[in-house]
Design an enzyme around this catalytic site. Sequence first.
Site, PDB file in Angstrom:
ATOM      1  N   CYS A  98       0.813  -1.213   0.000  1.00 48.41           N
ATOM      2  CA  CYS A  98       0.000   0.000   0.000  1.00 48.41           C
ATOM      3  C   CYS A  98       0.847   1.265   0.000  1.00 48.41           C
ATOM      4  O   CYS A  98       1.932   1.300   0.578  1.00 48.41           O
ATOM      5  CB  CYS A  98      -0.873   0.037   1.243  1.00 48.41           C
ATOM      6  SG  CYS A  98      -1.906  -1.390   1.424  1.00 48.41           S
ATOM      7  N   ARG A 101       4.989   0.221  -6.002  1.00 49.61           N
ATOM      8  CA  ARG A 101       4.963  -0.589  -4.789  1.00 49.61           C
ATOM      9  C   ARG A 101       4.041  -1.805  -4.939  1.00 49.61           C
ATOM     10  O   ARG A 101       4.115  -2.735  -4.142  1.00 49.61           O
ATOM     11  CB  ARG A 101       4.480   0.263  -3.601  1.00 49.61           C
ATOM     12  CG  ARG A 101       5.417   1.397  -3.258  1.00 49.61           C
ATOM     13  CD  ARG A 101       4.781   2.358  -2.279  1.00 49.61           C
ATOM     14  NE  ARG A 101       4.622   1.786  -0.962  1.00 49.61           N
ATOM     15  CZ  ARG A 101       5.506   1.894   0.021  1.00 49.61           C
ATOM     16  NH1 ARG A 101       6.625   2.540  -0.174  1.00 49.61           N
ATOM     17  NH2 ARG A 101       5.281   1.363   1.200  1.00 49.61           N
ATOM     18  N   TRP A 124      -3.009  -2.635  -1.553  1.00 47.51           N
ATOM     19  CA  TRP A 124      -2.628  -4.020  -1.884  1.00 47.51           C
ATOM     20  C   TRP A 124      -3.391  -4.888  -0.891  1.00 47.51           C
ATOM     21  O   TRP A 124      -3.119  -4.854   0.306  1.00 47.51           O
ATOM     22  CB  TRP A 124      -1.112  -4.171  -1.734  1.00 47.51           C
ATOM     23  CG  TRP A 124      -0.567  -5.473  -2.232  1.00 47.51           C
ATOM     24  CD1 TRP A 124      -0.194  -5.760  -3.509  1.00 47.51           C
ATOM     25  CD2 TRP A 124      -0.284  -6.656  -1.459  1.00 47.51           C
ATOM     26  NE1 TRP A 124       0.291  -7.048  -3.580  1.00 47.51           N
ATOM     27  CE2 TRP A 124       0.244  -7.624  -2.341  1.00 47.51           C
ATOM     28  CE3 TRP A 124      -0.429  -6.996  -0.110  1.00 47.51           C
ATOM     29  CZ2 TRP A 124       0.630  -8.893  -1.922  1.00 47.51           C
ATOM     30  CZ3 TRP A 124      -0.048  -8.267   0.302  1.00 47.51           C
ATOM     31  CH2 TRP A 124       0.469  -9.192  -0.607  1.00 47.51           C
ATOM     32  N   ASN A 183      -1.650   1.846   5.811  1.00 49.36           N
ATOM     33  CA  ASN A 183      -0.751   0.809   5.282  1.00 49.36           C
ATOM     34  C   ASN A 183      -0.377  -0.082   6.463  1.00 49.36           C
ATOM     35  O   ASN A 183      -0.003   0.426   7.512  1.00 49.36           O
ATOM     36  CB  ASN A 183       0.488   1.507   4.683  1.00 49.36           C
ATOM     37  CG  ASN A 183       1.509   0.522   4.169  1.00 49.36           C
ATOM     38  OD1 ASN A 183       1.255  -0.678   4.129  1.00 49.36           O
ATOM     39  ND2 ASN A 183       2.656   1.025   3.775  1.00 49.36           N
ATOM     40  N   GLY A 184      -0.492  -1.411   6.298  1.00 45.99           N
ATOM     41  CA  GLY A 184      -0.132  -2.319   7.390  1.00 45.99           C
ATOM     42  C   GLY A 184      -1.303  -3.218   7.744  1.00 45.99           C
ATOM     43  O   GLY A 184      -2.247  -3.370   6.960  1.00 45.99           O
ATOM     44  N   GLU A 222      17.972 -17.252  -9.042  1.00 43.12           N
ATOM     45  CA  GLU A 222      17.565 -15.867  -9.301  1.00 43.12           C
ATOM     46  C   GLU A 222      16.964 -15.726 -10.708  1.00 43.12           C
ATOM     47  O   GLU A 222      15.963 -15.029 -10.891  1.00 43.12           O
ATOM     48  CB  GLU A 222      18.776 -14.942  -9.098  1.00 43.12           C
ATOM     49  CG  GLU A 222      18.590 -13.484  -9.499  1.00 43.12           C
ATOM     50  CD  GLU A 222      17.485 -12.739  -8.761  1.00 43.12           C
ATOM     51  OE1 GLU A 222      16.901 -13.290  -7.801  1.00 43.12           O
ATOM     52  OE2 GLU A 222      17.170 -11.604  -9.166  1.00 43.12           O
ATOM     53  N   LYS A 232      13.166 -14.454 -11.486  1.00 42.61           N
ATOM     54  CA  LYS A 232      12.847 -13.319 -12.370  1.00 42.61           C
ATOM     55  C   LYS A 232      11.812 -13.729 -13.407  1.00 42.61           C
ATOM     56  O   LYS A 232      10.859 -13.004 -13.663  1.00 42.61           O
ATOM     57  CB  LYS A 232      14.099 -12.813 -13.099  1.00 42.61           C
ATOM     58  CG  LYS A 232      15.058 -11.982 -12.302  1.00 42.61           C
ATOM     59  CD  LYS A 232      14.612 -10.558 -12.021  1.00 42.61           C
ATOM     60  CE  LYS A 232      14.001 -10.454 -10.647  1.00 42.61           C
ATOM     61  NZ  LYS A 232      14.892 -10.443  -9.544  1.00 42.61           N
ATOM     62  N   GLU A 290       8.295 -14.211 -11.780  1.00 48.12           N
ATOM     63  CA  GLU A 290       7.689 -12.975 -11.288  1.00 48.12           C
ATOM     64  C   GLU A 290       6.992 -12.169 -12.357  1.00 48.12           C
ATOM     65  O   GLU A 290       5.903 -11.646 -12.138  1.00 48.12           O
ATOM     66  CB  GLU A 290       8.790 -12.057 -10.719  1.00 48.12           C
ATOM     67  CG  GLU A 290       9.202 -12.317  -9.333  1.00 48.12           C
ATOM     68  CD  GLU A 290      10.065 -11.184  -8.841  1.00 48.12           C
ATOM     69  OE1 GLU A 290       9.622 -10.448  -7.952  1.00 48.12           O
ATOM     70  OE2 GLU A 290      11.186 -11.012  -9.350  1.00 48.12           O
ATOM     71  N   LYS A 314       6.334  -4.148  -4.266  1.00 45.32           N
ATOM     72  CA  LYS A 314       7.755  -3.804  -4.229  1.00 45.32           C
ATOM     73  C   LYS A 314       8.300  -3.916  -2.821  1.00 45.32           C
ATOM     74  O   LYS A 314       9.413  -4.362  -2.602  1.00 45.32           O
ATOM     75  CB  LYS A 314       7.953  -2.381  -4.770  1.00 45.32           C
ATOM     76  CG  LYS A 314       9.407  -1.918  -4.823  1.00 45.32           C
ATOM     77  CD  LYS A 314      10.182  -2.716  -5.848  1.00 45.32           C
ATOM     78  CE  LYS A 314      11.645  -2.368  -5.901  1.00 45.32           C
ATOM     79  NZ  LYS A 314      12.418  -3.422  -6.592  1.00 45.32           N
TER      80      LYS A 314
HETATM   81  O1  M6R Z   1      13.189  -5.002  -0.359  1.00 43.71           O
HETATM   82  P1  M6R Z   1      13.755  -6.385  -0.137  1.00 43.71           P
HETATM   83  O2  M6R Z   1      15.073  -6.568  -0.817  1.00 43.71           O
HETATM   84  O3  M6R Z   1      13.807  -6.768   1.304  1.00 43.71           O
HETATM   85  O4  M6R Z   1      12.718  -7.352  -0.835  1.00 43.71           O
HETATM   86  C1  M6R Z   1      12.860  -8.742  -0.758  1.00 43.71           C
HETATM   87  C2  M6R Z   1      11.976  -9.441  -1.768  1.00 43.71           C
HETATM   88  O5  M6R Z   1      10.630  -9.143  -1.527  1.00 43.71           O
HETATM   89  C3  M6R Z   1      12.325  -9.014  -3.201  1.00 43.71           C
HETATM   90  O6  M6R Z   1      13.669  -9.249  -3.511  1.00 43.71           O
HETATM   91  C4  M6R Z   1      11.437  -9.751  -4.210  1.00 43.71           C
HETATM   92  O7  M6R Z   1      11.738 -11.111  -4.227  1.00 43.71           O
HETATM   93  C5  M6R Z   1      11.619  -9.114  -5.573  1.00 43.71           C
HETATM   94  N1  M6R Z   1      10.352  -8.895  -6.179  1.00 43.71           N
HETATM   95  C6  M6R Z   1      12.489  -9.905  -6.483  1.00 43.71           C
HETATM   96  O8  M6R Z   1      12.562  -9.398  -7.766  1.00 43.71           O
END
Ligand code: M6R
Length: 603
Positions: A2, A27, A76, A100-101, A479, A483, A486, A598
Amino acid sequence: MCGIVGYCGKQEALKVLLSGLQALEYRGYDSAGISLKSGNTIETVKTKGKVIDLITLIANSSINTQASIGIGHTRWATHGIPSSENAHPHFTERVSVVHNGIIENYRELEALLNQNGIKRKTQTDTEIIALLIDFFLKDKPFEEAFKEAVKLLKGSFAIAAISKDENFIMAAKHESPLVIGLSKNQTFIASDVSAMIEHTNSFIFLEDGDIAKISNEKIVIWDKNGKIVNRQPTTINWSKQTAQKGGYKHFMLKEIAEEDEAVRNTIQSRISEDGRILLDDEITIDEKFIKNIDRITIVACGTSFYAGLTAKPILEKYTGVKVDVEIGSEFRYYDYPYSKNNLFVAISQSGETADTKEPLRMAKNKGIKTLSIVNVKESAIARMADSCIYTLAGPEISVASTKAFVSQLAVLYMLAFYIGQKKGKDNTERSRILLSMPKLIKETFNATNQTTKELAETYHRYRNFLYLGRGLCYPLALEGALKLKEISYIHAEGYPAGEMKHGPIALIDENTPTVVIAHQKEPLYSKSLSNCEEIKSRDGKIILISDKPASIVDQTIEVPIVDYEFLPFIYVIPLQLFAYYMALFLGYDIDQPRNLAKSVTVE
Ligand code: M6R
């Protein structure tokens, strides 16, 4: 997750709120809304969907566009489906609230309201906040009613609220970020600075337990003990341009293209020309402890976790100590056996990830020395740790993390060389190689951008992929698969190549292509090629990412030759580009993939 934005000033609040909400879109969200104080009423427009849908709805409404006080929100969904009703702001006739939360005790509070004949209309926990404030307004002014309601809340929250009768915004922060933007005769409030950067560079980062009263002329902040405090503003020198697409179709591609610059910013002032690591000013944990570290425990989530996993062998080799890399959401429910001189390292791009923040808090409570590696300045994880090394990658807007990953790697490599340096080892030759990475990253981007695009055109209809790697290429396989999942919603599994015969080989057929990541270092290269033979014998298609092409595979994405230990900086680039172009050919919303946020600020 959010996003909150609020404005109190002389401009048309609506414009400020909408551009702020657009800046917060990255976000991740599923609905959006605004409330404006118009004379002695509050007008609210909200909808399921994107900010652009909200703008269309507002254009067809009779809302007072001249209003100069308002709040806005991108939601969200956590409690209740994404819908116009559940979208924020939540309001009564007298107040309107964005949040938010998660309010953990909302059922208890609802029971209290029900006893007084007050009922919720939506499925959200946030509506309870609006109803509570309204309830206390019976015999208290807005400021007091807000404080009274906040006192009852348990959980994590950033809240902004307006009243039909007052020309100020009330705000509260507990475990979710909230920042005040300062400018002459106008004040802003938002979840992060990107929503306000076009108006100001001066910000106050609220602390947990803070309550703020914000008008265009004055800001009053109370700390968790109810005492008025003077929080000093911080200057953030991001330009509006930095947070915009700069000619690229998507933030993700822009951010991949910026990786050379991101790593340059991460390392340039921290490595001397002769290769000494200059982190003394940032690592304020005492030197005696650093020299005697006997274990490093890294905790992170998602891509940040993979950065930790990638750097683990480098940290172990150059510090001489055992390194554990743990997933935040698991670690918080696990009684970890810390060693005597254990260093705890939290890695997070956003600095707000709840599943990383909680283990850090727990480690601190146990008296463990903590260090954080964070991109977003003044975020919770940055401030909570004993020391913080900022990655300095610049704002990362796309939900899929790319440039933050290489900057995190750069910090972790510097950390390895730095601890080694303190323990009396000479790693200067290695740090000098690190200094050459930005140039090689740029070359890799240029060399692989077109090839990955062409390959994505060929492969974007496949629904399952396998990613394989050995040694330092193994975490990159994880990784790369993350990607792809996602942003292109294609199922992808990352595996150590040697594990293939223990199960995943059953998946191989002409419909499941494999991406093999292999550096020319022997014997890893030959062993990876043996895996390729096994895949080919089962009609599997192979894309090889390597500095040494092989005739057995279907296609090779050739990358520049690089010292084995530094390959992650280079090999990750075609993996990111491949995922990007796959999603592009599939026509998906690359920067804001479905269901993702995000900054994951709830558990
Ligand atoms: O902000 P952070 O690095 O703590 O976030 C961790 C994960 O949520 C973040 O890396 C997520 O997996 C990404 N969407 C990856 O692309």
